[in-house]
Motif scaffolding. Structure first.
Motif, PDB file in Angstrom:
ATOM      1  N   TYR A  76       2.048  -7.589  -3.375  1.00 28.42           N
ATOM      2  CA  TYR A  76       0.892  -6.859  -4.081  1.00 28.42           C
ATOM      3  C   TYR A  76       1.277  -5.958  -5.251  1.00 28.42           C
ATOM      4  CZ  TYR A  76      -1.258  -7.537   0.484  1.00 28.42           C
ATOM      5  OH  TYR A  76      -1.927  -8.117   1.576  1.00 28.42           O
ATOM      6  N   TYR A 120      -1.010  -3.413  -8.385  1.00 34.59           N
ATOM      7  CA  TYR A 120      -2.134  -2.635  -8.518  1.00 34.59           C
ATOM      8  C   TYR A 120      -2.241  -2.301  -9.948  1.00 34.59           C
ATOM      9  CZ  TYR A 120      -1.595  -2.702  -3.590  1.00 34.59           C
ATOM     10  OH  TYR A 120      -1.272  -2.864  -2.270  1.00 34.59           O
ATOM     11  N   ALA A 131       0.372  -4.659   2.009  1.00 32.23           N
ATOM     12  CA  ALA A 131      -0.746  -3.858   1.868  1.00 32.23           C
ATOM     13  C   ALA A 131      -0.540  -2.576   2.961  1.00 32.23           C
ATOM     14  CB  ALA A 131      -1.894  -4.472   2.106  1.00 32.23           C
ATOM     15  N   ARG A 132      -1.243  -1.633   3.010  1.00 29.03           N
ATOM     16  CA  ARG A 132      -1.708  -0.865   4.125  1.00 29.03           C
ATOM     17  C   ARG A 132      -0.448   0.227   4.271  1.00 29.03           C
ATOM     18  NH1 ARG A 132      -5.116  -4.830   5.534  1.00 29.03           N
ATOM     19  NH2 ARG A 132      -3.789  -5.920   6.965  1.00 29.03           N
ATOM     20  N   GLU A 158       4.952   1.460   1.115  1.00 29.79           N
ATOM     21  CA  GLU A 158       5.190   2.354   0.046  1.00 29.79           C
ATOM     22  C   GLU A 158       4.678   1.576  -1.167  1.00 29.79           C
ATOM     23  OE1 GLU A 158       8.640   3.865  -0.550  1.00 29.79           O
ATOM     24  OE2 GLU A 158       8.561   4.937  -2.505  1.00 29.79           O
ATOM     25  N   TYR A 163      -2.614   5.320   8.209  1.00 31.84           N
ATOM     26  CA  TYR A 163      -1.536   5.893   7.444  1.00 31.84           C
ATOM     27  C   TYR A 163      -1.898   6.857   6.478  1.00 31.84           C
ATOM     28  CZ  TYR A 163       1.404   2.512   9.783  1.00 31.84           C
ATOM     29  OH  TYR A 163       2.037   1.612  10.557  1.00 31.84           O
ATOM     30  N   TYR A 216      -0.683   9.584   3.219  1.00 31.09           N
ATOM     31  CA  TYR A 216       0.633   9.354   2.161  1.00 31.09           C
ATOM     32  C   TYR A 216       0.778  10.703   1.452  1.00 31.09           C
ATOM     33  CZ  TYR A 216       0.757   4.631   3.223  1.00 31.09           C
ATOM     34  OH  TYR A 216       0.747   3.356   4.060  1.00 31.09           O
ATOM     35  N   TYR A 244       2.028  11.666  -2.255  1.00 29.76           N
ATOM     36  CA  TYR A 244       2.974  11.343  -3.316  1.00 29.76           C
ATOM     37  C   TYR A 244       3.147  12.450  -4.234  1.00 29.76           C
ATOM     38  CZ  TYR A 244       2.648   6.137  -2.521  1.00 29.76           C
ATOM     39  OH  TYR A 244       2.804   4.989  -2.003  1.00 29.76           O
ATOM     40  N   LEU A 272       6.567   8.192  -3.607  1.00 30.98           N
ATOM     41  CA  LEU A 272       6.249   8.637  -2.141  1.00 30.98           C
ATOM     42  C   LEU A 272       7.096   9.654  -1.580  1.00 30.98           C
ATOM     43  CD1 LEU A 272       4.422   8.054   0.077  1.00 30.98           C
ATOM     44  CD2 LEU A 272       6.326   6.388   0.917  1.00 30.98           C
ATOM     45  N   PHE A 314      -0.373  14.313  -4.681  1.00 32.71           N
ATOM     46  CA  PHE A 314      -1.506  13.303  -4.243  1.00 32.71           C
ATOM     47  C   PHE A 314      -1.663  12.822  -2.729  1.00 32.71           C
ATOM     48  CE2 PHE A 314      -3.495  12.271  -8.602  1.00 32.71           C
ATOM     49  CZ  PHE A 314      -2.537  12.458  -9.252  1.00 32.71           C
ATOM     50  N   GLY A 339      -6.181   2.398   5.108  1.00 33.10           N
ATOM     51  CA  GLY A 339      -6.720   1.836   6.514  1.00 33.10           C
ATOM     52  C   GLY A 339      -6.669   0.219   6.724  1.00 33.10           C
ATOM     53  N   THR A 393      -7.814  -1.955   4.826  1.00 34.63           N
ATOM     54  CA  THR A 393      -8.053  -2.772   3.513  1.00 34.63           C
ATOM     55  C   THR A 393      -6.725  -2.917   2.769  1.00 34.63           C
ATOM     56  OG1 THR A 393      -8.553  -0.989   2.055  1.00 34.63           O
ATOM     57  CG2 THR A 393     -10.444  -1.617   3.212  1.00 34.63           C
ATOM     58  N   ASP A 394      -6.543  -3.477   1.675  1.00 33.85           N
ATOM     59  CA  ASP A 394      -5.673  -3.606   0.940  1.00 33.85           C
ATOM     60  C   ASP A 394      -5.258  -2.665   0.073  1.00 33.85           C
ATOM     61  OD1 ASP A 394      -6.380  -7.044   0.956  1.00 33.85           O
ATOM     62  OD2 ASP A 394      -5.082  -6.338   2.277  1.00 33.85           O
ATOM     63  N   LYS A 395      -5.965  -1.591  -0.022  1.00 33.70           N
ATOM     64  CA  LYS A 395      -5.955  -0.563  -1.049  1.00 33.70           C
ATOM     65  C   LYS A 395      -5.563   0.825  -0.506  1.00 33.70           C
ATOM     66  CE  LYS A 395     -10.101  -1.446  -2.248  1.00 33.70           C
ATOM     67  NZ  LYS A 395     -10.590  -2.545  -1.625  1.00 33.70           N
ATOM     68  N   LEU A 396      -4.990   1.573  -1.307  1.00 39.24           N
ATOM     69  CA  LEU A 396      -4.939   3.091  -0.901  1.00 39.24           C
ATOM     70  C   LEU A 396      -6.067   3.773  -1.675  1.00 39.24           C
ATOM     71  CD1 LEU A 396      -1.313   4.036  -0.934  1.00 39.24           C
ATOM     72  CD2 LEU A 396      -2.527   3.344   0.954  1.00 39.24           C
ATOM     73  N   PHE A 443      -6.596   7.467  -3.356  1.00 36.92           N
ATOM     74  CA  PHE A 443      -6.066   8.641  -3.616  1.00 36.92           C
ATOM     75  C   PHE A 443      -7.051   9.633  -3.889  1.00 36.92           C
ATOM     76  CE2 PHE A 443      -1.593   7.328  -4.595  1.00 36.92           C
ATOM     77  CZ  PHE A 443      -1.501   6.051  -4.527  1.00 36.92           C
ATOM     78  N   GLY A 444      -6.421  10.926  -3.596  1.00 44.17           N
ATOM     79  CA  GLY A 444      -7.226  12.194  -3.946  1.00 44.17           C
ATOM     80  C   GLY A 444      -7.125  12.505  -5.322  1.00 44.17           C
TER      81      GLY A 444
END
Lengths: 113, 110
Positions: free
Chosen positions: A31, A33, A97-98, A101, B31, B33, B35, B45, B88, B93, B95-98, B100-101
């Motif tokens: 992955y 990004y 993913a998910r 890290e 999860y 996190y 950072y 992380l 951060f 969840g 999906t494949d993405k995080l 971020f705040g």
């Protein structure tokens, strides 16, 4: 291992010019990004890839294109730069993913005048 | 949609504890996190917590999760000047993405 590297580190473009940002990772991650970071807005996902030859849109994809022809590289293109694209761009990669890290590159600071 | 919120700034005296707070909206997050971003660098992380846990401790770091209120906090004990950075919160969840705040800039003064 170099981890995640990004080139260039800094760039100044004039409105309407094009450029490509290169991200490379040597961790064999699936992955990858591309994010942009703007003051007070945190990190916003532009595009991502779940494997070689695949790409998907993130939160703010307009004005950007990406390609993942090789597993280790993820390219971000700006076809016609606009001042609103002035930002710091970060590439990241992860094994999956998910739950895994994300490893970040050092960033590219882009200014569009 | 999914959203993660944090306060923008926190200033603490060296040696005190710092508490950085985060709220999220996605109840399916599995999860969460934390950072850390030091000046001029990418994110690294610090720690993470599974959604079925209430607390996780790792040396000077303590993460507390209140799943009912969708509230996450990071406590740094004995804060040092080297802890000055942007922190951060992120959620992952189904999906494949995080997500971020906005990041909290922690400033530590002597």
């Amino acid at each position: 291992n170099a981890g995640v590297t990004q080139t260039p580190k800094f760039r100044v473009l004039k409105t309407g010019q094009s450029m490509t940002l290169l991200c490379a990772q040597d961790m064999n991650h699936e992955y990858m990004y591309w994010y942009r970071q703007d003051p007070g807005m945190g990190l916003r996902l532009i595009h991502y890839s779940v494997g070689e030859g695949t790409t998907a849109k993130g939160e703010v994809p307009d004005g950007y294109n990406v390609s993942r022809l090789k597993k280790q590289n993820f390219l971000l293109g700006l076809e016609s730069a606009a001042p609103s694209q002035t930002s710091v761009y970060f590439c990241a990669s992860s094994r999956a993913a998910r739950t895994y890290e994300q490893y970040f590159g050092p960033g590219t600071r882009l200014t569009v005048t | 949609g999914e959203d993660v919120e944090q306060s923008l700034f926190l200033s603490v005296r060296e040696g005190d504890s710092s508490v950085i707070n985060c709220t999220y909206t996605d109840s399916s997050s599995t999860y969460l996190y934390w950072y850390k971003q030091e000046p001029g660098a990418g994110l690294q992380l610090l720690t993470y917590i599974f959604s079925n846990m209430d607390m996780k401790q790792d040396q000077r770091l303590t993460v507390l999760l209140n799943k009912k209120d969708k509230h996450l906090s990071l406590r740094i004990a004995d804060t040092q000047t080297g802890d000055s950075a942007i922190y951060f919160c992120a959620e992952g969840g189904e999906t494949d993405k995080l997500i971020f705040g906005t990041g909290t800039r922690l400033q530590v003064f002597p």
